[in-house]
Each structure stands twice: as structure tokens, then as C-alpha cells.
Design an enzyme around this catalytic site. Structure first.
Site, PDB file in Angstrom:
ATOM      1  N   TRP A  83     -12.863   3.485  -3.321  1.00  0.00           N
ATOM      2  CA  TRP A  83     -12.333   3.590  -1.957  1.00  0.00           C
ATOM      3  C   TRP A  83     -12.208   5.061  -1.552  1.00  0.00           C
ATOM      4  O   TRP A  83     -12.606   5.446  -0.450  1.00  0.00           O
ATOM      5  CB  TRP A  83     -10.984   2.883  -1.891  1.00  0.00           C
ATOM      6  CG  TRP A  83     -10.105   3.244  -0.740  1.00  0.00           C
ATOM      7  CD1 TRP A  83      -8.979   4.023  -0.782  1.00  0.00           C
ATOM      8  CD2 TRP A  83     -10.250   2.837   0.628  1.00  0.00           C
ATOM      9  NE1 TRP A  83      -8.423   4.123   0.471  1.00  0.00           N
ATOM     10  CE2 TRP A  83      -9.178   3.412   1.357  1.00  0.00           C
ATOM     11  CE3 TRP A  83     -11.169   2.044   1.304  1.00  0.00           C
ATOM     12  CZ2 TRP A  83      -9.007   3.225   2.722  1.00  0.00           C
ATOM     13  CZ3 TRP A  83     -11.005   1.857   2.673  1.00  0.00           C
ATOM     14  CH2 TRP A  83      -9.937   2.431   3.362  1.00  0.00           C
ATOM     15  N   ASP A  92      -7.600  -8.848  -3.875  1.00  0.00           N
ATOM     16  CA  ASP A  92      -7.553  -7.392  -3.763  1.00  0.00           C
ATOM     17  C   ASP A  92      -8.314  -6.752  -4.926  1.00  0.00           C
ATOM     18  O   ASP A  92      -7.963  -6.963  -6.090  1.00  0.00           O
ATOM     19  CB  ASP A  92      -6.104  -6.922  -3.787  1.00  0.00           C
ATOM     20  CG  ASP A  92      -5.938  -5.449  -3.436  1.00  0.00           C
ATOM     21  OD1 ASP A  92      -6.924  -4.697  -3.513  1.00  0.00           O
ATOM     22  OD2 ASP A  92      -4.813  -5.066  -3.081  1.00  0.00           O
ATOM     23  N   HIS A 118      -6.422  -7.161   0.084  1.00  0.00           N
ATOM     24  CA  HIS A 118      -5.443  -6.080   0.014  1.00  0.00           C
ATOM     25  C   HIS A 118      -4.412  -6.174   1.143  1.00  0.00           C
ATOM     26  O   HIS A 118      -3.222  -5.957   0.918  1.00  0.00           O
ATOM     27  CB  HIS A 118      -6.175  -4.739   0.082  1.00  0.00           C
ATOM     28  CG  HIS A 118      -5.270  -3.550   0.019  1.00  0.00           C
ATOM     29  ND1 HIS A 118      -4.486  -3.272  -1.082  1.00  0.00           N
ATOM     30  CD2 HIS A 118      -5.013  -2.563   0.928  1.00  0.00           C
ATOM     31  CE1 HIS A 118      -3.799  -2.165  -0.870  1.00  0.00           C
ATOM     32  NE2 HIS A 118      -4.097  -1.720   0.348  1.00  0.00           N
ATOM     33  N   ASP A 133       0.844  -1.179   0.000  1.00  0.00           N
ATOM     34  CA  ASP A 133       0.000   0.000   0.000  1.00  0.00           C
ATOM     35  C   ASP A 133       0.899   1.255   0.000  1.00  0.00           C
ATOM     36  O   ASP A 133       1.856   1.325  -0.762  1.00  0.00           O
ATOM     37  CB  ASP A 133      -0.959  -0.058   1.187  1.00  0.00           C
ATOM     38  CG  ASP A 133      -2.069   0.980   1.148  1.00  0.00           C
ATOM     39  OD1 ASP A 133      -3.059   0.751   0.431  1.00  0.00           O
ATOM     40  OD2 ASP A 133      -1.939   2.021   1.807  1.00  0.00           O
ATOM     41  N   TRP A 134       0.609   2.253   0.851  1.00  0.00           N
ATOM     42  CA  TRP A 134       1.430   3.464   0.892  1.00  0.00           C
ATOM     43  C   TRP A 134       2.867   3.171   1.307  1.00  0.00           C
ATOM     44  O   TRP A 134       3.770   3.965   1.013  1.00  0.00           O
ATOM     45  CB  TRP A 134       0.807   4.496   1.830  1.00  0.00           C
ATOM     46  CG  TRP A 134      -0.071   5.476   1.109  1.00  0.00           C
ATOM     47  CD1 TRP A 134      -1.430   5.479   1.052  1.00  0.00           C
ATOM     48  CD2 TRP A 134       0.363   6.599   0.336  1.00  0.00           C
ATOM     49  NE1 TRP A 134      -1.872   6.531   0.286  1.00  0.00           N
ATOM     50  CE2 TRP A 134      -0.792   7.240  -0.163  1.00  0.00           C
ATOM     51  CE3 TRP A 134       1.607   7.125   0.007  1.00  0.00           C
ATOM     52  CZ2 TRP A 134      -0.732   8.374  -0.967  1.00  0.00           C
ATOM     53  CZ3 TRP A 134       1.674   8.253  -0.784  1.00  0.00           C
ATOM     54  CH2 TRP A 134       0.520   8.869  -1.266  1.00  0.00           C
TER      55      TRP A 134
END
Length: 300
Positions: free
Chosen positions: A167, A253, A282, A126-127
Site C-alpha cells: 500500500w 482486509d 479494511h 486504521d489511523w
């Protein structure tokens, strides 16, 4: 005391979390934090042959790596897992505008430098990937391997995935959405207590500037903050990277789909076929022990 307006989650919110026994460590000397306190875990010998630097994303924190830390530590390695500012046990800036790509990247770069990390296997999702995959540009000699999970580089060369747009819209409409319910829906194997651990850092909406900011921080246009460095990073990983590489994918995901991750893998020099976790979504680290054992064989 920092001149950045912030709030701190009370320690009692983190009492008795399942499978999270590690003592908290803090740094308040990183220049970009201007006195804010950053929390991190630091397990294993400081002179270990390999250091695993594990970076989380939104809306998670270091708790996400609780299944991977024991596997890496049991191998005699060092494991370093920071909480990004605004998440976990780190201080939480209360202004959404404080959270920018450039600022968060600077904090991570300074963190790596302050701990003098070397022989790093970079672990991202992710980030943690959007930011973390740009870090080797500053000091490629620090990094020996990379484990990529359900993330990408924000080069703004393709439209944002439809699942991400949904999202982002949900986050805008419901800024106080339940993070524990998000995990419960996607991870039926998790206990209620483990799901609730993801709510622990955020007792009020005032603690959630970061979870509100991060969906809109994802670069979408060529001029957006983070795009230039992300494009440099894409060229680095495709053409200059000479370390070991591995990819693990949560096959369920809806945002970072297997097809999207395959396109990313082709731009990661030397990366073999991914490890697909069929039942994972995810937050693939919820199946992290399997991934960590595979990483020990592929990246060490």
C-alpha cells in the site's frame, strides 16, 4: 489566520452527498492547529449518558461513519466524529512535513479536552486507532468503552505487514490515486455516488498532502515518532484498562488480517471474541449498522 500553510476544500464539493445529512461544526481554537479550522459532527444530547467518539483513518473522513451515527443517535447517545486535519471538511496543510504522529495526536487530545468529552466509548479504525488508542493515557477517566476495528498500535516490535508495504509503495508511486475506485473495488455493495464521496475532499493533488504523508508516518523503527507513546498505550490496554471492550473485523482486509487482529485482541484486556464481518475489507464501517447494533449490546 493560521501560520500553517493550508488549503480549504470548497463547500460545494460536499453538496448532496448520500446518507450524510448532518450539519457541519467547526473549531478553530485548538492550540496545535494555530488557527486552522477542524470540522466535526456532533449529534445527540450534550448530556447523554454515553458519548461515541468515532475516529477515521487514511484516506477517509467522517463520511465513513454515516451508517453508525444513526444507530448510536437513535439510542439517545451523543456521537462526535471529527475530520483529522488534511481530511474531509477540515483545513488541509499543504506541507507533507506538517503531518506527524505527535502533531495529529495533540490535535485529537486538545479536541477531546475542548469539547469536555466524558463517558466516552472510543471507536477506532486504521489511523483512528494508531492515534486514538493513545488518547486514554492522557485522561483515562474520560473513557468507559472501546470498539476496535482493523487497526493496531504502532509499537515497531514487529515488521510492518507485507500488505501495508505494498500500500505504501502504491501511494508513493501514485499520489493522486482514485479513492473512489479504491472503495468501489473493495465494497461492491456501495453506490457510485457513495464511492465518489470519498473523493469530495480532494479536488486537486494540492489538497492531498495528508494522503501522501500518512503511509510514511506509520512508525517502523523503535526511534520513530509515535513509538514510545504507542508502547505506553499497549501496556495500558493490556494491564490497566478496566472498561468494556469490543472488536469488529473486516475479514477480507489484506493488511489487518484476522490473524493480526487476533494478536492485537489478546493485548486488549477483557476483549471477547471479535465480531467478524465476512464480506468486509479494511473499511469495515461500510457495514457499520451491524457493528453499531452489536456495540450497543456489548458496550452499554
Amino acid at each position: 489566520m493560521s501560520d500553517i500553510r493550508h488549503i480549504r476544500t470548497p463547500d460545494e464539493r460536499f453538496a448532496g452527498l448520500p446518507d450524510y445529512p448532518w450539519p457541519a461544526k467547526y473549531s478553530d481554537s485548538l492550540p496545535s492547529l494555530r488557527g486552522l479550522r477542524l470540522h466535526y459532527l456532533d449529534e445527540g444530547p450534550r448530556d447523554a449518558a454515553i458519548t461515541w467518539l468515532c475516529l477515521h483513518g487514511n484516506p477517509t473522513w467522517s463520511y465513513l461513519y454515516r451508517h453508525m451515527i444513526p444507530v448510536f443517535a437513535a439510542a439517545g447517545h451523543r456521537v462526535v466524529v471529527p475530520d483529522l486535519p488534511g481530511f474531509g471538511k477540515s483545513d488541509k496543510p499543504t506541507e507533507v512535513a506538517q503531518h506527524t504522529f505527535t502533531w495529529h495526536r495533540a490535535v485529537l487530545r486538545e479536541f477531546v479536552e475542548a469539547l469536555e468529552l466524558g463517558a466516552v466509548n472510543l471507536v477506532v479504525q486504521d489511523w483512528g486507532g494508531l492515534l486514538g488508542l493513545t488518547l486514554p493515557l492522557a485522561a483515562p477517566e474520560r473513557y468507559r468503552g472501546v470498539l476496535v476495528m482493523n487497526t493496531y498500535l504502532a509499537t515497531a516490535e514487529e515488521p510492518l505487514p507485507a500488505g501495508f508495504i505494498q500500500w505504501r509503495e502504491m501511494c508513493r508511486a501514485k499520489p493522486d490515486f482514485s479513492i473512489s475506485r479504491l472503495f468501489a473495488r473493495g465494497n461492491p455493495q456501495m453506490s457510485a455516488a457513495a464511492c465518489a464521496a470519498y473523493d469530495a475532499p480532494f479536488p486537486t493533488l494540492g489538497h492531498r498532502a495528508a494522503t501522501r504523508a500518512f503511509p510514511d508516518m506509520v512508525p517502523e523503527h523503535p526511534s520513530d515518532d509515535g513509538v514510545a507513546i504507542s508502547r505506553q498505550a499497549a501496556a495500558f490496554w493490556a494491564n490497566e484498562w478496566d472498561g468494556r471492550s469490543m472488536m469488529a473485523i473486516g475479514m477480507q482486509d489484506p493488511v489487518f488480517t484476522p490473524a493480526m487482529m487476533e494478536r492485537f485482541r489478546r493485548g486488549l484486556r477483557g476483549c471477547p471474541a471479535p465480531l467478524g464481518i465476512a464480506e468486509a475489507g479494511h473499511f469495515v464501517q461500510e457495514h457499520g449498522a451491524t457493528i453499531a447494533r452489536e456495540a450497543l449490546s456489548k458496550l452499554c
